[in-house]
Design a protein around this motif. Structure first.
Motif, short mmCIF file in Angstrom:
data_model
loop_
_atom_site.label_atom_id
_atom_site.label_comp_id
_atom_site.label_asym_id
_atom_site.label_seq_id
_atom_site.Cartn_x
_atom_site.Cartn_y
_atom_site.Cartn_z
N TYR A 127 -2.22 -5.46 13.92
CA TYR A 127 -1.22 -4.81 13.57
C TYR A 127 -1.20 -4.55 12.00
O TYR A 127 -0.26 -3.79 11.31
CB TYR A 127 0.20 -5.26 13.96
N GLY A 128 -2.36 -4.58 11.38
CA GLY A 128 -2.52 -4.57 9.70
C GLY A 128 -1.98 -5.59 8.95
O GLY A 128 -2.05 -5.40 7.93
N LYS A 129 -1.45 -6.57 9.65
CA LYS A 129 -0.98 -7.70 8.69
C LYS A 129 -1.97 -8.46 8.30
O LYS A 129 -2.83 -8.84 8.88
CB LYS A 129 0.00 -8.66 9.66
N THR A 130 -1.96 -9.00 6.79
CA THR A 130 -2.86 -9.93 6.34
C THR A 130 -2.07 -11.06 6.23
O THR A 130 -1.03 -11.49 6.83
CB THR A 130 -3.09 -9.45 4.82
N ASN A 131 -2.81 -12.03 5.64
CA ASN A 131 -2.53 -13.37 5.58
C ASN A 131 -1.33 -13.79 4.47
O ASN A 131 -0.91 -14.85 4.51
CB ASN A 131 -3.81 -14.49 5.25
N VAL A 132 -0.89 -12.62 3.95
CA VAL A 132 0.03 -12.85 2.90
C VAL A 132 1.18 -12.09 3.29
O VAL A 132 1.09 -10.81 3.77
CB VAL A 132 -0.42 -12.18 1.64
N ALA A 133 2.23 -12.66 3.29
CA ALA A 133 3.51 -12.14 4.00
C ALA A 133 3.71 -10.67 3.25
O ALA A 133 3.77 -10.85 1.99
CB ALA A 133 4.65 -13.16 3.77
N GLY A 134 4.23 -9.77 3.87
CA GLY A 134 4.74 -8.54 3.35
C GLY A 134 3.55 -7.47 2.90
O GLY A 134 3.86 -6.69 2.27
N LEU A 135 2.31 -8.04 2.89
CA LEU A 135 1.01 -7.16 2.73
C LEU A 135 0.17 -6.83 3.79
O LEU A 135 -0.03 -7.71 4.69
CB LEU A 135 0.24 -7.97 1.56
N TYR A 136 -0.32 -5.61 3.85
CA TYR A 136 -0.88 -5.07 5.21
C TYR A 136 -1.82 -4.31 4.61
O TYR A 136 -2.03 -3.86 3.67
CB TYR A 136 0.06 -4.34 5.96
N ALA A 137 -2.76 -3.96 5.52
CA ALA A 137 -3.88 -3.19 5.40
C ALA A 137 -4.49 -2.33 6.41
O ALA A 137 -4.16 -3.04 7.67
CB ALA A 137 -5.22 -3.73 4.76
N ILE A 138 -4.77 -1.09 6.29
CA ILE A 138 -5.18 -0.14 7.37
C ILE A 138 -6.39 0.87 6.80
O ILE A 138 -6.55 0.87 5.69
CB ILE A 138 -3.95 0.84 7.81
N GLY A 139 -6.91 1.21 7.80
CA GLY A 139 -8.14 2.23 7.65
C GLY A 139 -9.46 1.68 7.05
O GLY A 139 -9.73 0.39 7.56
N ASP A 140 -10.29 2.31 6.51
CA ASP A 140 -11.50 1.87 6.13
C ASP A 140 -11.40 0.58 5.44
O ASP A 140 -12.24 -0.25 5.64
CB ASP A 140 -12.14 2.98 5.19
N VAL A 141 -10.48 0.24 4.38
CA VAL A 141 -10.22 -1.07 3.70
C VAL A 141 -10.02 -2.32 4.64
O VAL A 141 -10.38 -3.28 4.30
CB VAL A 141 -9.39 -0.99 2.72
N ALA A 142 -9.70 -2.05 5.87
CA ALA A 142 -9.27 -3.09 6.97
C ALA A 142 -10.51 -3.15 8.02
O ALA A 142 -10.58 -4.08 8.89
CB ALA A 142 -8.21 -2.71 7.43
N GLY A 143 -11.63 -2.46 7.76
CA GLY A 143 -12.85 -2.94 8.55
C GLY A 143 -13.40 -1.55 9.51
O GLY A 143 -12.43 -0.59 9.77
#
Length: 481
Positions: free
Chosen positions: A313-329
């Motif tokens: 769902y785009g959630k990273t290991n840091v609370a409140g921080l997400y990543a989507i698209g190319d930067v997410a792989g």
């Protein structure tokens, strides 16, 4: 005091700006940070302008084969590179302005500058270190400036850039990335393309149509290595018929530069080395995520192979921080980024029924001539997964619309689970298959079986009829072949 938002998105490419719009629709106070140009690489230097270039090449191809359509043109059709490039840039500029309009319409603040995470929930935006490569449309009203901003949810959508190989770094003159390849000052007489993924093959196809002597070097046994091997082989044969030279199972190990040309040393699988001299070389060996200078290390954000690690769902290991698209792989595709962003923000908002993306149902398209499109498992991957399969094929040469168009070279291939009738994959090469593939994408998302497809009425005469015929062929019921 830092200005506060519900959601801040860093990057305004397809993933970023679509996520911002959906966030605004869901009632979030939203801002987007952009350092260079609205629409990101896809709109300004990728998907859209390359399709404009390829459209010009397609028209040129048709004009130069007018006799095949019973037409006579006086003399040979030629292309002025500056006019072709101008049209392409105009298409991008128009859409760039459209994104600005959408930001204004949805009351999304655009913050110009470069963002850095300073602590969870906070970013600092500094003045752009790099000026936009060309004039931008007017910035929408409500645009913010450099400073500190906070948000409960911060979404990284910083995209990717061309990957480079040591010793073969692009120099903007002799060795190009897609940036330089998109805006040539003049047409080279010869071109070497390193890499045969979508980017490499699309540029190879464009330049060949423009009359350039093109050679493609690919490390893997097949061009467009992610595609089904049978489709890849047909595409290769068609490209070679157009005069393109293709060398597979080979790599460029070294490049020597002259005043206005490059000589590439190419190592083949059998250990032999040959040299090819060309006016220009395009490095198209993939892309890598833009994760630098964002403050990820300071916050302990987990990354892997140059991309941010997320859950479904785009959630990273840091609370409140997400990543989507190319930067997410991978897959690094604009439509994946858009859908991933919508999933991410809807999950944050608690929208019912949101589910993680199924990457097996993301279509891939290559807009060369002939076009290539696919979704799902290749025949080889399906068998590797232990699936007992039925495979259907239908040739363009047996389709009335394809023959009428003068585009009768191609194949539609479908792969089904023999026991359940589940559609596992669909693979195409030929005219307009990038428009046809969505029919199979919808089918897979609806968990359509072969029976459903067989009972669907396709209009006649259309290229889409081949999709049904391919399904029928998988079950020994093909009608027109």
């Amino acid at each position: 005091m830092a200005e506060s938002y519900d959601v801040i998105i860093i990057g305004s490419g397809p993933g970023g700006y679509v996520t911002a719009i959906r966030a605004a629709q869901l009632g979030f106070k939203t801002a987007i940070v952009e350092r260079e140009h609205l629409g990101g690489i896809c709109l300004n230097w990728g998907c859209i302008p390359t399709k404009a270039l390829l459209r010009s090449a397609e028209i040129l191809d048709h004009a130069n084969h007018a006799k095949d359509y019973g037409l006579t043109l006086e003399g040979k059709m030629t292309a002025k590179v500056e006019d072709v490039v101008k049209r392409s840039r105009g298409v991008s500029l128009r859409l760039n302005g459209g994104v600005g309009f959408l930001m204004k319409k949805n009351k999304i603040d655009v913050i110009w500058g470069e963002a850095e995470l300073t602590k969870p929930g906070e970013i600092k935006v500094s003045a752009m270190k790099k000026k936009p490569v060309e004039p931008q449309p007017p910035v929408p009203k409500g645009t913010k400036d450099e400073g500190t901003y906070t948000a409960k949810h911060i979404i990284l959508a910083t995209g990717a850039r061309p990957r480079t190989l040591p010793g073969i770094e692009p120099d903007g003159k002799l060795i190009w990335t897609y940036f330089e390849a998109m805006v040539p000052q003049e047409m080279p007489k010869s071109l070497l393309v390193m890499g045969s993924g979508a980017i490499g093959i699309e540029f190879a196809s464009f330049y060949r149509s423009m009359g350039v002597d093109v050679t493609v070097v690919e490390l893997m046994p097949n061009i467009m290595p992610v595609e089904d091997a049978e489709i890849s082989a047909i595409a290769r044969k068609a490209l070679e018929k157009r005069g393109m030279k293709i060398i597979t199972e080979a790599k460029v190990s070294k490049v020597d530069k002259a005043a206005n040309s490059v000589t590439a040393h190419i190592e083949t699988k059998d250990g032999k080395t040959q040299t090819i001299t060309a006016d220009r070389l395009i490095s198209a060996v993939g892309v890598q995520g833009n994760i630098e200078n964002l403050g990820l290390e300071k916050l302990g954000v987990k990354t892997d192979r140059g991309c941010v690690v997320t859950d479904g769902y785009g959630k990273t290991n840091v609370a409140g921080l997400y990543a989507i698209g190319d930067v997410a792989g991978p897959p690094m595709l604009a439509h994946k980024a858009e859908h991933e962003g919508v999933i991410c923000i809807e999950k944050i908002a608690g929208v019912p029924g949101v589910h993680a993306m199924d990457k097996n149902k993301i279509p891939g398209c290559t807009y060369c001539h002939p076009q290539v499109a696919s979704v799902g498992l290749t025949e080889a991957k399906a068998k590797e997964a232990g699936r007992d399969v039925r495979v259907g094929r239908f040739q363009f040469a047996a389709n009335g619309k394809a023959i009428a168009l003068g585009e009768d070279n191609g194949l539609i291939k479908t792969i089904f689970d023999k026991k359940t009738g589940e559609l596992l994959g669909a693979h195409m090469v030929g005219a307009e298959v990038t428009e046809l593939i969505q029919g199979f994408v919808v089918a897979m998302n609806l968990e359509t079986t072969e029976e459903d497809l067989m009972h669907t009425i396709f209009p006649h005469p259309t290229l889409s009829e081949m999709m049904k015929e391919s399904v029928l062929d998988a079950y020994g019921r093909v009608l027109n072949a």
